[in-house]
Design a protein around this motif. Structure first.
Motif, PDB file in Angstrom:
ATOM      1  N   TYR A  62      -5.201 -10.596  -6.314  1.00 51.14           N
ATOM      2  CA  TYR A  62      -6.040  -9.459  -5.963  1.00 51.14           C
ATOM      3  C   TYR A  62      -5.239  -8.165  -6.124  1.00 51.14           C
ATOM      4  N   ALA A  63      -4.104  -8.099  -5.453  1.00 48.37           N
ATOM      5  CA  ALA A  63      -3.435  -6.813  -5.309  1.00 48.37           C
ATOM      6  C   ALA A  63      -2.307  -6.590  -6.313  1.00 48.37           C
ATOM      7  N   LEU A  64      -1.669  -7.657  -6.735  1.00 46.63           N
ATOM      8  CA  LEU A  64      -0.493  -7.472  -7.598  1.00 46.63           C
ATOM      9  C   LEU A  64      -0.826  -7.600  -9.075  1.00 46.63           C
ATOM     10  N   ILE A  65      -1.434  -8.731  -9.457  1.00 44.50           N
ATOM     11  CA  ILE A  65      -1.712  -9.003 -10.867  1.00 44.50           C
ATOM     12  C   ILE A  65      -3.188  -9.358 -10.989  1.00 44.50           C
ATOM     13  N   PRO A  66      -4.072  -8.357 -11.086  1.00 41.87           N
ATOM     14  CA  PRO A  66      -5.505  -8.653 -11.159  1.00 41.87           C
ATOM     15  C   PRO A  66      -5.821  -9.622 -12.300  1.00 41.87           C
ATOM     16  N   ARG A 124       0.882   4.084  -2.857  1.00 42.57           N
ATOM     17  CA  ARG A 124       0.557   5.471  -2.528  1.00 42.57           C
ATOM     18  C   ARG A 124       1.668   6.412  -2.985  1.00 42.57           C
ATOM     19  N   MET A 125       2.912   6.012  -2.749  1.00 45.30           N
ATOM     20  CA  MET A 125       4.029   6.912  -3.066  1.00 45.30           C
ATOM     21  C   MET A 125       4.246   7.015  -4.567  1.00 45.30           C
ATOM     22  N   THR A 126       4.170   5.894  -5.289  1.00 44.95           N
ATOM     23  CA  THR A 126       4.398   5.968  -6.731  1.00 44.95           C
ATOM     24  C   THR A 126       3.256   6.686  -7.440  1.00 44.95           C
ATOM     25  N   ARG A 127       2.052   6.632  -6.871  1.00 44.83           N
ATOM     26  CA  ARG A 127       0.913   7.279  -7.504  1.00 44.83           C
ATOM     27  C   ARG A 127       0.591   8.634  -6.894  1.00 44.83           C
ATOM     28  N   GLY A 128       1.264   8.962  -5.788  1.00 44.86           N
ATOM     29  CA  GLY A 128       1.076  10.285  -5.180  1.00 44.86           C
ATOM     30  C   GLY A 128      -0.295  10.497  -4.572  1.00 44.86           C
ATOM     31  N   VAL A 129      -0.924   9.412  -4.073  1.00 46.67           N
ATOM     32  CA  VAL A 129      -2.253   9.565  -3.458  1.00 46.67           C
ATOM     33  C   VAL A 129      -2.190   9.092  -2.008  1.00 46.67           C
ATOM     34  N   PHE A 130      -2.699   9.932  -1.115  1.00 44.74           N
ATOM     35  CA  PHE A 130      -2.576   9.652   0.314  1.00 44.74           C
ATOM     36  C   PHE A 130      -3.920   9.841   1.004  1.00 44.74           C
ATOM     37  N   ALA A 131      -4.009   9.262   2.200  1.00 45.47           N
ATOM     38  CA  ALA A 131      -5.260   9.361   2.950  1.00 45.47           C
ATOM     39  C   ALA A 131      -5.252  10.513   3.936  1.00 45.47           C
ATOM     40  N   ASN A 132      -4.047  11.030   4.233  1.00 46.24           N
ATOM     41  CA  ASN A 132      -3.946  12.080   5.247  1.00 46.24           C
ATOM     42  C   ASN A 132      -3.255  13.309   4.670  1.00 46.24           C
ATOM     43  N   PRO A 133      -3.754  14.509   5.022  1.00 44.50           N
ATOM     44  CA  PRO A 133      -3.153  15.737   4.491  1.00 44.50           C
ATOM     45  C   PRO A 133      -1.672  15.879   4.836  1.00 44.50           C
ATOM     46  N   GLU A 134      -1.249  15.429   6.044  1.00 40.80           N
ATOM     47  CA  GLU A 134       0.167  15.579   6.416  1.00 40.80           C
ATOM     48  C   GLU A 134       1.051  14.672   5.569  1.00 40.80           C
ATOM     49  N   ASP A 135       0.520  13.521   5.123  1.00 45.64           N
ATOM     50  CA  ASP A 135       1.293  12.643   4.243  1.00 45.64           C
ATOM     51  C   ASP A 135       1.417  13.285   2.861  1.00 45.64           C
ATOM     52  N   THR A 184       0.840  -1.207   0.000  1.00 47.85           N
ATOM     53  CA  THR A 184       0.000   0.000   0.000  1.00 47.85           C
ATOM     54  C   THR A 184       0.870   1.250   0.000  1.00 47.85           C
ATOM     55  N   ALA A 185       1.906   1.248   0.827  1.00 46.80           N
ATOM     56  CA  ALA A 185       2.776   2.431   0.918  1.00 46.80           C
ATOM     57  C   ALA A 185       3.462   2.700  -0.419  1.00 46.80           C
ATOM     58  N   ILE A 186       3.940   1.633  -1.065  1.00 49.03           N
ATOM     59  CA  ILE A 186       4.603   1.814  -2.371  1.00 49.03           C
ATOM     60  C   ILE A 186       3.610   2.354  -3.399  1.00 49.03           C
TER      61      ILE A 186
END
Lengths: 150, 150, 150
Positions: B114-118, B36-47, B32-34
């Motif tokens: 599910y998460a890697l290769i749909p 979020r970071m590669t796509r630039g989408v986060f759940a929290n404003p501080e992130d 999830t962290a990877i």
């Protein structure tokens, strides 16, 4: 083979910190309930009706607490299991106790900086990362200890 | 009554696969962290601020990984408990070890499809269904073994 | 120190109710699947394609069941741990068995009034509150029993 008597101090340390983490985990339910009631936002129409609020799924304060709660669910049960399995490898008592203590304190700090007092990063990242590494460490110790058996 | 010594191969098998499943479960946090970071989408404003992305709750890639993670939470802790309780019924060693192994492999496959290769269905359905049936089987074995006691 | 033999009736009671709660927890997955299929709403495009439905994240019936499921995840694993640790404090057998039984029944009622037959409050609040208090009670008993050890 390690002997896991309840009189073993490492076992008792595991028990205390596991219980503390369980109470910390479930206390987030109360935090969510308080935030919902003080802000009047609920997930179910029957709750909104009884408590004279409204149904709302994107309240920022409530959703932060819910994310902190979900993060606990992603981490604390895995600790309970990995910690118990790690005990069976016969770790040095002082070291294992230190790991359990740092784990529990970090997860409590994580809840505080996520749900109670939102701090700028990397506060939450550190409070997540330390116990995360402890889980990987314990899991590898268990795997290496037993892997010849499977 | 079954004797559950740590030297028992079935117990060791349970320990190894439980540890593997715990590490698999927590590795989804890193996925999830990877994402979020590669796509630039986060759940929290501080992130979002620290990592120069934006707050977004409907990124399809991140949300798929989060659904895979939640599915793990709905299934893996129940395995830890049912597997441990199943051990106490004194199952045949080779059979119990096979169940634990199939369980762990299927859940790893579930995360991949599910998460890697749909993949198209029924890939994920099968990877969910097999371990789901194993949990029901173990739970019924436990209930039947002990039910006279309650 | 308490002796925790599998022949101990309190241990057997814990095992039975833990297994019942695990099966109850995972049965919510089936409830979600049935609701998704009968209503034709899915979380993943490959599911919607195979089952000729659509991707939708705000179906009220499916989302209620998912909230009931998440509430289980927030509560049942904590019971498994606190109940097991509570056993190690050597509680009176009849009292501990009563707590486990009330816990399990209340959580089953919780699922019924949340996911199956939505009732006005405080039905769900009571079905949540009783087992919630039991967890706090068990956690405090464990902490008080062992706290001198840490």
């Amino acid at each position: 083979m390690a002997v896991l008597a309840l009189s073993n101090p490492v076992v008792q340390s595991y028990i205390v910190y596991s219980a503390i983490l369980a109470l910390k985990l479930i206390s987030v339910s109360t935090m969510t309930a308080i935030a919902r009631m003080t802000r009047g936002v609920f997930a179910n129409p029957e709750d909104a009706k009884t408590l004279k609020g409204k149904v709302k799924f994107d309240d920022p304060v409530v959703e932060r607490i819910r994310r902190a709660h979900l993060n606990d669910l992603e981490n604390i049960p895995a600790f309970w299991v990995l910690g118990a399995l790690y005990l069976t490898t016969g770790p040095v008592a002082a070291w294992a106790t230190l790991l359990f203590r740092v784990y529990a304190v970090s997860r409590i700090v994580h809840t505080i900086v996520y749900a109670l007092i939102p701090l700028p990063q990397p506060a939450r990242g550190i409070a997540f990362g330390i116990p995360y590494i402890i889980k990987w460490y314990m899991g590898f110790q268990v795997a290496m200890y037993y892997i010849s058996a499977v």
